[in-house]
Design a protein around this motif. Structure first.
Motif, PDB file in Angstrom:
ATOM      1  N   VAL A  88       0.846  -1.194   0.000  1.00  0.00           N
ATOM      2  CA  VAL A  88       0.000   0.000   0.000  1.00  0.00           C
ATOM      3  C   VAL A  88       0.878   1.238   0.000  1.00  0.00           C
ATOM      4  CG1 VAL A  88      -1.773   1.270   1.253  1.00  0.00           C
ATOM      5  CG2 VAL A  88      -1.843  -1.219   1.185  1.00  0.00           C
ATOM      6  N   SER A  89       0.549   2.212  -0.820  1.00  0.00           N
ATOM      7  CA  SER A  89       1.374   3.409  -0.890  1.00  0.00           C
ATOM      8  C   SER A  89       0.524   4.658  -0.872  1.00  0.00           C
ATOM      9  CB  SER A  89       2.225   3.399  -2.167  1.00  0.00           C
ATOM     10  OG  SER A  89       1.406   3.617  -3.291  1.00  0.00           O
ATOM     11  N   SER A  90       1.154   5.763  -0.548  1.00  0.00           N
ATOM     12  CA  SER A  90       0.522   7.073  -0.618  1.00  0.00           C
ATOM     13  C   SER A  90       1.403   7.957  -1.464  1.00  0.00           C
ATOM     14  CB  SER A  90       0.398   7.700   0.770  1.00  0.00           C
ATOM     15  OG  SER A  90       0.210   9.095   0.658  1.00  0.00           O
ATOM     16  N   SER A  91       0.811   8.760  -2.335  1.00  0.00           N
ATOM     17  CA  SER A  91       1.634   9.607  -3.181  1.00  0.00           C
ATOM     18  C   SER A  91       1.710  11.037  -2.657  1.00  0.00           C
ATOM     19  CB  SER A  91       1.093   9.615  -4.607  1.00  0.00           C
ATOM     20  OG  SER A  91      -0.180  10.197  -4.639  1.00  0.00           O
ATOM     21  N   ARG A  92       1.254  11.272  -1.425  1.00  0.00           N
ATOM     22  CA  ARG A  92       1.260  12.641  -0.933  1.00  0.00           C
ATOM     23  C   ARG A  92       1.873  12.774   0.457  1.00  0.00           C
ATOM     24  NH1 ARG A  92      -4.040  15.857  -3.186  1.00  0.00           N
ATOM     25  NH2 ARG A  92      -3.686  15.396  -5.367  1.00  0.00           N
ATOM     26  N   PRO A  93       3.119  12.357   0.623  1.00  0.00           N
ATOM     27  CA  PRO A  93       3.773  12.621   1.911  1.00  0.00           C
ATOM     28  C   PRO A  93       3.887  14.108   2.191  1.00  0.00           C
ATOM     29  CG  PRO A  93       5.379  11.912   0.275  1.00  0.00           C
ATOM     30  CD  PRO A  93       4.028  11.686  -0.323  1.00  0.00           C
ATOM     31  N   ILE A  94       3.909  14.925   1.124  1.00  0.00           N
ATOM     32  CA  ILE A  94       4.036  16.370   1.302  1.00  0.00           C
ATOM     33  C   ILE A  94       2.852  16.961   2.054  1.00  0.00           C
ATOM     34  CG2 ILE A  94       5.565  16.785  -0.655  1.00  0.00           C
ATOM     35  CD1 ILE A  94       3.062  17.526  -2.274  1.00  0.00           C
ATOM     36  N   GLU A  98      -9.761   2.384   5.820  1.00  0.00           N
ATOM     37  CA  GLU A  98     -10.024   1.276   4.898  1.00  0.00           C
ATOM     38  C   GLU A  98     -11.390   0.642   5.135  1.00  0.00           C
ATOM     39  OE1 GLU A  98      -8.261  -3.127   4.508  1.00  0.00           O
ATOM     40  OE2 GLU A  98      -6.742  -1.548   4.356  1.00  0.00           O
ATOM     41  N   LYS A  99     -11.841   0.616   6.391  1.00  0.00           N
ATOM     42  CA  LYS A  99     -13.123  -0.021   6.704  1.00  0.00           C
ATOM     43  C   LYS A  99     -14.300   0.689   6.044  1.00  0.00           C
ATOM     44  CE  LYS A  99     -13.653   2.566  11.043  1.00  0.00           C
ATOM     45  NZ  LYS A  99     -13.772   2.468  12.525  1.00  0.00           N
ATOM     46  N   GLU A 100     -14.089   1.933   5.584  1.00  0.00           N
ATOM     47  CA  GLU A 100     -15.169   2.696   4.950  1.00  0.00           C
ATOM     48  C   GLU A 100     -15.126   2.608   3.429  1.00  0.00           C
ATOM     49  OE1 GLU A 100     -15.300   6.707   6.323  1.00  0.00           O
ATOM     50  OE2 GLU A 100     -14.984   6.167   8.420  1.00  0.00           O
ATOM     51  N   TRP A 101     -14.105   1.982   2.878  1.00  0.00           N
ATOM     52  CA  TRP A 101     -13.954   1.961   1.426  1.00  0.00           C
ATOM     53  C   TRP A 101     -15.150   1.314   0.731  1.00  0.00           C
ATOM     54  CZ3 TRP A 101      -8.146   0.320   0.431  1.00  0.00           C
ATOM     55  CH2 TRP A 101      -7.308   1.372   0.848  1.00  0.00           C
ATOM     56  N   GLU A 102     -15.603   0.190   1.259  1.00  0.00           N
ATOM     57  CA  GLU A 102     -16.673  -0.535   0.574  1.00  0.00           C
ATOM     58  C   GLU A 102     -17.961   0.281   0.551  1.00  0.00           C
ATOM     59  OE1 GLU A 102     -18.520  -5.008   0.236  1.00  0.00           O
ATOM     60  OE2 GLU A 102     -17.565  -4.412   2.126  1.00  0.00           O
ATOM     61  N   SER A 103     -18.377   0.820   1.717  1.00  0.00           N
ATOM     62  CA  SER A 103     -19.635   1.564   1.772  1.00  0.00           C
ATOM     63  C   SER A 103     -19.551   2.884   1.018  1.00  0.00           C
ATOM     64  CB  SER A 103     -20.025   1.827   3.231  1.00  0.00           C
ATOM     65  OG  SER A 103     -19.034   2.632   3.879  1.00  0.00           O
ATOM     66  N   ARG A 104     -18.353   3.476   0.952  1.00  0.00           N
ATOM     67  CA  ARG A 104     -18.207   4.795   0.344  1.00  0.00           C
ATOM     68  C   ARG A 104     -17.993   4.727  -1.168  1.00  0.00           C
ATOM     69  NH1 ARG A 104     -16.052  10.151   2.422  1.00  0.00           N
ATOM     70  NH2 ARG A 104     -16.428   9.208   4.446  1.00  0.00           N
ATOM     71  N   PHE A 105     -17.193   3.764  -1.632  1.00  0.00           N
ATOM     72  CA  PHE A 105     -16.762   3.792  -3.023  1.00  0.00           C
ATOM     73  C   PHE A 105     -17.302   2.646  -3.877  1.00  0.00           C
ATOM     74  CE2 PHE A 105     -13.067   5.656  -0.622  1.00  0.00           C
ATOM     75  CZ  PHE A 105     -13.321   6.971  -0.968  1.00  0.00           C
ATOM     76  N   GLU A 118     -12.214  -5.919  -1.974  1.00  0.00           N
ATOM     77  CA  GLU A 118     -11.945  -7.348  -1.854  1.00  0.00           C
ATOM     78  C   GLU A 118     -10.593  -7.573  -1.198  1.00  0.00           C
ATOM     79  OE1 GLU A 118     -13.080 -10.117  -5.200  1.00  0.00           O
ATOM     80  OE2 GLU A 118     -10.892 -10.281  -5.328  1.00  0.00           O
ATOM     81  N   ASP A 119     -10.555  -8.416  -0.191  1.00  0.00           N
ATOM     82  CA  ASP A 119      -9.300  -8.792   0.483  1.00  0.00           C
ATOM     83  C   ASP A 119      -8.509  -7.570   0.963  1.00  0.00           C
ATOM     84  OD1 ASP A 119      -9.890 -11.470   0.000  1.00  0.00           O
ATOM     85  OD2 ASP A 119      -8.844 -11.465  -1.934  1.00  0.00           O
ATOM     86  N   GLY A 120      -9.231  -6.579   1.489  1.00  0.00           N
ATOM     87  CA  GLY A 120      -8.565  -5.403   2.027  1.00  0.00           C
ATOM     88  C   GLY A 120      -8.075  -4.416   0.999  1.00  0.00           C
ATOM     89  N   SER A 121      -8.443  -4.595  -0.259  1.00  0.00           N
ATOM     90  CA  SER A 121      -8.004  -3.692  -1.331  1.00  0.00           C
ATOM     91  C   SER A 121      -9.196  -3.220  -2.147  1.00  0.00           C
ATOM     92  CB  SER A 121      -7.003  -4.395  -2.261  1.00  0.00           C
ATOM     93  OG  SER A 121      -5.830  -4.744  -1.577  1.00  0.00           O
ATOM     94  N   TYR A 161      -4.647   7.734  -2.391  1.00  0.00           N
ATOM     95  CA  TYR A 161      -3.934   8.916  -2.854  1.00  0.00           C
ATOM     96  C   TYR A 161      -4.303  10.127  -2.007  1.00  0.00           C
ATOM     97  CZ  TYR A 161      -2.199  12.277  -6.364  1.00  0.00           C
ATOM     98  OH  TYR A 161      -1.532  13.271  -7.012  1.00  0.00           O
ATOM     99  N   SER A 162      -5.580  10.292  -1.729  1.00  0.00           N
ATOM    100  CA  SER A 162      -6.064  11.354  -0.851  1.00  0.00           C
ATOM    101  C   SER A 162      -7.440  10.931  -0.349  1.00  0.00           C
ATOM    102  CB  SER A 162      -6.120  12.706  -1.569  1.00  0.00           C
ATOM    103  OG  SER A 162      -7.160  12.724  -2.520  1.00  0.00           O
ATOM    104  N   LYS A 163      -8.161  11.850   0.241  1.00  0.00           N
ATOM    105  CA  LYS A 163      -9.434  11.499   0.874  1.00  0.00           C
ATOM    106  C   LYS A 163     -10.397  10.838  -0.096  1.00  0.00           C
ATOM    107  CE  LYS A 163     -13.162  13.357   3.728  1.00  0.00           C
ATOM    108  NZ  LYS A 163     -13.682  14.547   4.426  1.00  0.00           N
ATOM    109  N   SER A 164     -10.466  11.314  -1.303  1.00  0.00           N
ATOM    110  CA  SER A 164     -11.414  10.756  -2.266  1.00  0.00           C
ATOM    111  C   SER A 164     -10.750  10.424  -3.592  1.00  0.00           C
ATOM    112  CB  SER A 164     -12.581  11.730  -2.485  1.00  0.00           C
ATOM    113  OG  SER A 164     -12.103  13.002  -2.868  1.00  0.00           O
ATOM    114  N   SER A 165      -9.435  10.213  -3.571  1.00  0.00           N
ATOM    115  CA  SER A 165      -8.704   9.882  -4.787  1.00  0.00           C
ATOM    116  C   SER A 165      -7.845   8.645  -4.570  1.00  0.00           C
ATOM    117  CB  SER A 165      -7.801  11.041  -5.223  1.00  0.00           C
ATOM    118  OG  SER A 165      -8.545  12.208  -5.478  1.00  0.00           O
ATOM    119  N   PHE A 166      -7.666   7.886  -5.654  1.00  0.00           N
ATOM    120  CA  PHE A 166      -6.792   6.727  -5.651  1.00  0.00           C
ATOM    121  C   PHE A 166      -5.923   6.783  -6.905  1.00  0.00           C
ATOM    122  CE2 PHE A 166     -10.176   5.664  -2.855  1.00  0.00           C
ATOM    123  CZ  PHE A 166      -9.688   4.749  -1.940  1.00  0.00           C
ATOM    124  N   SER A 167      -4.760   6.154  -6.846  1.00  0.00           N
ATOM    125  CA  SER A 167      -3.900   6.094  -8.020  1.00  0.00           C
ATOM    126  C   SER A 167      -3.783   4.658  -8.499  1.00  0.00           C
ATOM    127  CB  SER A 167      -2.514   6.671  -7.708  1.00  0.00           C
ATOM    128  OG  SER A 167      -1.856   5.893  -6.729  1.00  0.00           O
TER     129      SER A 167
END
Length: 300
Positions: free
Chosen positions: A176-182, A210-217, A235-238, A255-261
């Motif tokens: 798992v990665s994040s592109s916004r350490p800045i 992560e627990k909100e990903w399914e209901s939100r997205f 699925e499977d935590g992803s 990637y951010s609150k409502s973005s993924f890469s």
């Protein structure tokens, strides 16, 4: 494309290339002498070279070829080579209401947040406007492969924070990665200088648990554009994006609150990270945006 067309309209009206016009009207008056659009104009030893992180292996790849992004049609949407000192001059101009290079009308158009994409946030011509613990804020981020940047300004407080990074992703728990350490770095600086803002030691605040990903997205979305029909699956935590028309399934990385890469391998062998932006209303995504189109959630 809208910024490219806007830049073309400016070129036609001014009878001057966009990069030259920006140099004359903005960069030179502000004393941004180490900034420009064409990498060919800078010596190799003047760059802090960037690094792209492969989120699957953690390997760093040094980015030394920036020429692919430097097409004149793309200049209006970004790609300015700059320094902390120079961008500080631009930030000071914005904190000063646009003086001396922008008229009051132009400043309002740039920062006014004409497009309201949430109850607290809007977007002008390139600058996001919102509030942070009650403080009016202006925000812009950017980056190329191997680079990230953030400019976070608080006009009412006379505070501006700029952070540059020569890496575009960081691994927090492989893969798992994040592109916004800045964002995390910038928030700690802001919390230090705004007295009434609590200092919090926490993960980047933009992450949704992560627990909100399914209901939100999760759900099925439809686009009349190239994107076609898309299913977002937890699925499977992803989180996964399945493009049904092309029968392609790809993992989405936070990637951010409502973005993924989406880590993809380009024809040159480099990894790049196109984004999927969700538009969330009432705690559930109603639309998703990619470079291939806008899709709307299907009613269940």
């Amino acid at each position: 494309p809208n910024y490219a067309l806007g830049g073309l309209a400016v070129e036609i009206a001014a009878d001057e290339p966009f990069a030259a016009l920006m140099q004359r009207k903005v960069l030179a008056p502000l004393g941004m002498n180490d900034s420009g659009y064409r990498v060919e104009g800078f010596a190799d030893d003047s760059f802090a070279w960037g690094n792209t992180l492969d989120p699957q292996t953690g390997a760093l790849i040094e980015e030394r070829d920036l020429t692919g992004r430097y097409c004149g049609a793309l200049f209006p949407s970004g790609g300015l080579v700059s320094t902390i000192d120079d961008l500080s001059r631009f930030a000071a101009m914005l904190l000063n209401g646009g003086d001396p290079v922008l008229s009051p009308t132009a400043y309002q158009t740039l920062t006014g947040g004409g497009w309201r994409f949430s109850e607290t946030s809007g977007y002008g011509l390139g600058i996001q406007s919102n509030t942070y613990y009650g403080h009016r804020a202006l925000l812009h981020t950017g980056g190329l492969n191997g680079y990230q940047a953030i400019m976070w300004l608080f006009p009412d407080d006379g505070l501006g924070v700029i952070v540059f990074a020569t890496v575009d992703h960081h691994v927090i728990e492989p893969p798992v990665s994040s592109s916004r350490p800045i964002h995390h770095i910038a928030e700690h600086i802001v919390q230090t200088f705004l007295d009434d803002v609590p200092i919090q030691d926490r993960p980047p605040p933009s992450f949704v648990p992560e627990k909100e990903w399914e209901s939100r997205f999760a759900g099925r979305y439809t686009s009349e554009q190239e994107l076609g029909e898309v299913e977002i699956i937890y699925e499977d935590g992803s989180l996964w994006m399945h493009r049904l028309d092309a029968d392609v399934r790809e993992q989405l990385l936070p990637y951010s609150k409502s973005s993924f890469s989406i880590p993809r391998r380009g024809s040159n062998g480099r990894t790049y990270y196109p984004t999927v932006q969700f538009i969330v209303e009432d705690e559930q995504a109603q639309h998703l945006l990619t470079s291939e189109g806008i899709a709307t959630r299907q009613a269940r």
